[in-house]
Design a protein around this motif. Structure first.
Motif, PDB file in Angstrom:
ATOM      1  N   GLN A  67     -10.495  -6.596  32.845  1.00 53.23           N
ATOM      2  CA  GLN A  67     -11.031  -6.062  31.611  1.00 53.23           C
ATOM      3  C   GLN A  67     -11.072  -4.533  31.672  1.00 53.23           C
ATOM      4  O   GLN A  67     -11.507  -3.948  32.655  1.00 53.23           O
ATOM      5  N   LEU A  68     -10.649  -3.906  30.585  1.00 54.93           N
ATOM      6  CA  LEU A  68     -10.589  -2.463  30.533  1.00 54.93           C
ATOM      7  C   LEU A  68     -11.747  -1.868  29.748  1.00 54.93           C
ATOM      8  O   LEU A  68     -11.895  -0.661  29.672  1.00 54.93           O
ATOM      9  N   SER A 111      -8.177  -6.860  19.499  1.00 54.45           N
ATOM     10  CA  SER A 111      -8.592  -6.358  20.817  1.00 54.45           C
ATOM     11  C   SER A 111     -10.107  -6.340  20.978  1.00 54.45           C
ATOM     12  O   SER A 111     -10.860  -6.289  20.002  1.00 54.45           O
ATOM     13  N   ASN A 112     -10.545  -6.385  22.242  1.00 48.82           N
ATOM     14  CA  ASN A 112     -11.945  -6.176  22.614  1.00 48.82           C
ATOM     15  C   ASN A 112     -12.891  -7.124  21.883  1.00 48.82           C
ATOM     16  O   ASN A 112     -13.960  -6.728  21.417  1.00 48.82           O
ATOM     17  N   GLU A 121      -5.485  -6.818  23.150  1.00 47.55           N
ATOM     18  CA  GLU A 121      -5.771  -6.684  24.573  1.00 47.55           C
ATOM     19  C   GLU A 121      -7.274  -6.772  24.808  1.00 47.55           C
ATOM     20  O   GLU A 121      -8.085  -6.488  23.928  1.00 47.55           O
ATOM     21  N   ASN A 122      -7.609  -7.211  26.010  1.00 46.25           N
ATOM     22  CA  ASN A 122      -9.006  -7.248  26.467  1.00 46.25           C
ATOM     23  C   ASN A 122      -9.878  -8.149  25.601  1.00 46.25           C
ATOM     24  O   ASN A 122     -10.997  -7.787  25.250  1.00 46.25           O
ATOM     25  N   ASP A 151      -3.926  -8.556  29.042  1.00 48.35           N
ATOM     26  CA  ASP A 151      -5.271  -8.564  29.630  1.00 48.35           C
ATOM     27  C   ASP A 151      -6.247  -9.389  28.790  1.00 48.35           C
ATOM     28  O   ASP A 151      -7.385  -8.973  28.555  1.00 48.35           O
ATOM     29  N   CYS A 152      -5.802 -10.548  28.333  1.00 48.40           N
ATOM     30  CA  CYS A 152      -6.653 -11.448  27.563  1.00 48.40           C
ATOM     31  C   CYS A 152      -6.807 -12.772  28.314  1.00 48.40           C
ATOM     32  O   CYS A 152      -5.887 -13.186  29.021  1.00 48.40           O
TER      33      CYS A 152
END
Length: 433
Positions: free
Chosen positions: A40-41, A103-104, A179-180, A212-213
């Motif tokens: 996770q970013l 994202s996020n 992402e993430n 990154d998921c």
């Protein structure tokens, strides 16, 4: 080989009850980042916590909660990310259209008691469950057109440009659509209403052009694939990088037709399916029908898979590795299949002698063969079978340049293939280690 029953727990051993208590703490996200393999970013502790009920979801099994779910995901995108909590529904959350995450965004429930039913996840709806990202067939823009006007019933956008085959997201980040993001601790079911009673299909969670998921602690029923990561048929060739699906239970697959009951990784890199089991077989003699598969992948992992009764479909392969390099297949138990694990290639340039696939701790029971090899550059160890006709079978002329750690008696080839070689030792013994 000892195979263990899949337990739904996070990777460092903290039990689920403690984990759910930690969800209310501001320190959870830092803990989660430090104690898992997920990359996770974003510091999730800084994201706004939302409740799906506040967006209009009722969970009564009657009201269509799709708009509420999508509204919450869109709000999360608008504010730069959010955690969306799904309290246990009164009956279940009824969704009639796929839900798109960007994202996020984190969506989470309490586990198998948080039941979500998707009605009619047919092709023109992008085979819809949850979609992380966007692609040509599972297109977020077209889905939002339906949410806005209810007039455009398809998510297929022919103008959307996916990366092409092997144009990996890892190397081409301009294609990233999400992402993430996380989905976890929910039960997802696909059903078909009377007007679509002959239909089949549906991906419970579909990763498309995502990086990154992750998904974990997911129970599934009625899906042709519980997990989809990318696709391999042009022009629908989305890619993913460093995505994972862990702690999965397929209670019952789609009984009309199944592609890959647990999941499929295609056109992707560094993706993982780990700790999964299937509790009921696929319907005998139906088309397709494997447990987990890859195609056009690099450096992916499939491990800790338990399928006691796969079912004898037309293909009936527990694990299929195709046109892939650097992949790891480990700790696999497959019962009642034509073959527990198969390795293929149809595109020679997908093979890399410097990045062999590794297959280790493969066990079959009541299978025609435990491992069938139609490919090169594989390192093979610890293959065992019980009540299987064959253990390791080199199926065609391509099955060379492998490292097989096994006794000669466990390795065989069809007679018509052996006759093509001047010496059986050249074909088989040269690969034994």
């Amino acid at each position: 080989m000892t195979h263990k029953k899949v337990s739904l727990k996070i990777s460092n051993g903290v039990n689920r009850r403690l984990f759910l208590r930690l969800l209310s703490l501001s320190t959870l996200s830092t803990w989660f980042i430090q104690n898992t393999a997920f990359s996770q970013l974003v510091d999730l502790s800084q994201l706004t916590l939302l409740n799906i009920v506040d967006f209009g979801a009722r969970g009564d099994g009657i009201h269509d909660d799709s708009p509420a779910f999508q509204k919450a995901c869109d709000y999360a995108k608008q504010i730069g990310g959010a955690r969306i909590h799904l309290p246990d529904p009164i009956k279940y959350y009824r969704l009639t259209f796929p839900i798109y995450l960007s994202s996020n965004t984190e969506i989470y429930g309490q586990g198998a008691t948080t039941k979500i039913i998707f009605e009619d996840p047919i092709f023109n709806k992008g085979r819809g469950g949850f979609v992380i990202g966007s692609s040509l067939e599972a297109n977020s823009y077209f889905a939002h057109e339906w949410y806005r006007s209810k007039k455009k019933s398809t998510t297929i956008n022919p103008d959307f440009k996916n990366p092409v085959q092997r144009q990996y997201l890892r190397d081409n980040p301009e294609f990233v659509q999400a992402e993430n993001s996380l989905i976890h601790d929910v039960l997802l079911q696909a059903i078909f209403t009377s007007e679509n009673e002959q239909a089949w299909g549906g991906y419970g969670i579909n990763f498309v052009n995502a990086r990154d998921c992750h998904a974990y602690n997911i129970w599934g029923m009625g899906w042709t694939q519980l997990i989809g990561m990318g696709s391999d048929v042009p022009p629908e060739t989305p890619s993913n990088h460093n995505c994972s699906a862990k702690n999965l239970v397929v209670i019952k697959p789609d009984l009309r037709r199944t592609y890959y009951s647990i999941g499929f990784i295609a056109n992707s890199t560094n993706c993982t399916i780990d700790n999964a089991r299937q509790d009921a077989p696929m319907t005998a003699n139906t088309p397709n029908g494997s447990g987990v598969a890859t195609n056009l992948c690099e450096d992916c992992i499939i491990k800790n898979i338990t399928i006691p009764d796969l079912g004898r479909t037309n293909t009936s392969e527990g694990i299929l590795i195709n046109n892939s390099s650097g992949c790891v297949v480990e700790n696999i138990f497959i019962g009642n299949a034509k073959t527990a694990v198969s390795v293929f290639y149809s595109m020679k340039d997908t093979l890399n002698p410097l990045k062999p696939n590794t297959l280790n701790k493969i066990e079959g029971k009541n299978c025609d063969a435990v491992l069938t090899i139609y490919s090169k550059y594989n390192v093979i160890k610890n293959v065992t079978g019980e009540d299987c006709s064959a253990i390791i079978v080199l199926k065609n002329n391509n099955a060379t340049h492998n490292e097989i750690y096994s006794s000669p008696g466990n390795v065989s080839a069809p007679e018509n293939r052996l006759r093509k070689f001047t010496s059986n030792n050249t074909f088989i013994s040269s690969q034994l280690k």
